[in-house]
Design an enzyme around this catalytic site. Structure first.
Site, mmCIF file in Angstrom:
data_model
loop_
_atom_site.group_PDB
_atom_site.id
_atom_site.type_symbol
_atom_site.label_atom_id
_atom_site.label_comp_id
_atom_site.label_asym_id
_atom_site.label_seq_id
_atom_site.Cartn_x
_atom_site.Cartn_y
_atom_site.Cartn_z
ATOM 1 N N ASP A 15 36.115 42.796 34.853
ATOM 2 C CA ASP A 15 36.525 41.718 35.742
ATOM 3 C C ASP A 15 36.989 42.387 37.030
ATOM 4 O O ASP A 15 37.411 43.548 37.026
ATOM 5 C CB ASP A 15 37.665 40.938 35.083
ATOM 6 C CG ASP A 15 38.304 39.949 36.023
ATOM 7 O OD1 ASP A 15 37.578 39.116 36.595
ATOM 8 O OD2 ASP A 15 39.536 40.016 36.197
ATOM 9 N N ASP A 17 39.224 40.877 39.973
ATOM 10 C CA ASP A 17 40.577 40.594 40.450
ATOM 11 C C ASP A 17 41.582 40.592 39.305
ATOM 12 O O ASP A 17 41.426 39.859 38.337
ATOM 13 C CB ASP A 17 40.605 39.253 41.176
ATOM 14 C CG ASP A 17 39.627 39.229 42.347
ATOM 15 O OD1 ASP A 17 39.613 40.198 43.122
ATOM 16 O OD2 ASP A 17 38.864 38.244 42.469
#
Length: 184
Positions: A15, A17
């Site tokens: 992922d 952020d």
């Protein structure tokens, strides 16, 4: 004995952020990109073993009119400069109500990344900071590890099969040989 049934790890997908870089909501400014602790070290460990890396990110700010695809690309370019190069990038620009197959927790971005890398989902792992990340991994048939941050909800951590304190620990879990009889 049981380890012959465990697919070799060929890619670690992340992922963006809150996992690779500090989460700045709807960030369109490359100057605000700051890597998370241990991100470079963790990525180096993976790359020195010949394992591919990729980034998968929901960017609903595009659908909401808060960001342009160009701004997302500029931020991703900065992340690539700081932590890359990454072998694959997948971006979902859709909003939560659009019902696309790519927005996590749907498995679409994981499947697409694996196709692009020429591997099966079972040969990849996905590391994220919220429940939607590990739900996407599970839906895709990929090993998922959650690295909680202060915004990760307690129930998301409790529901995760594997939890790591930081990126370095998550990567150690992935690179460690399985224990005798362990099924991953």
């Amino acid at each position: 004995m049981g380890s012959s049934n465990i697919p070799q790890l060929k890619a670690v997908l992340f992922d963006r952020d809150g996992t690779l870089v500090h989460d700045v909501p709807y960030n369109g400014d490359p100057g605000m990109v700051q890597p998370m602790p241990h991100a470079r070290q963790a990525l180096n460990w993976i790359r020195t073993r010949g394992v591919a890396t990729g980034v998968l990110t929901n960017q609903s700010g595009v659908a909401r009119g808060l960001l342009s695809l160009s701004q997302v690309a500029d931020v991703n370019t900065r992340i690539d400069e700081l932590l890359g190069p990454f072998d694959v990038w997948e971006i979902c620009p859709h909003g939560p109500a659009e019902g696309c197959g790519c927005r996590k927790p749907a498995p679409g971005m994981i499947h697409s990344a694996c196709r692009r890398l020429g591997i099966t989902a079972a040969e990849a792992a996905y590391i994220g900071d919220i429940g939607a990340d590990v739900e996407a991994a599970e839906a895709a048939g990929t090993r998922g590890i959650i690295v909680p941050t202060p915004v990760t909800r307690t129930e998301e951590v409790t529901a995760a099969r594997e939890v790591a304190a930081d990126l370095a620990e998550a990567v150690r879990l992935l690179l460690a040989p399985p224990a005798a009889g362990e099924v991953r």
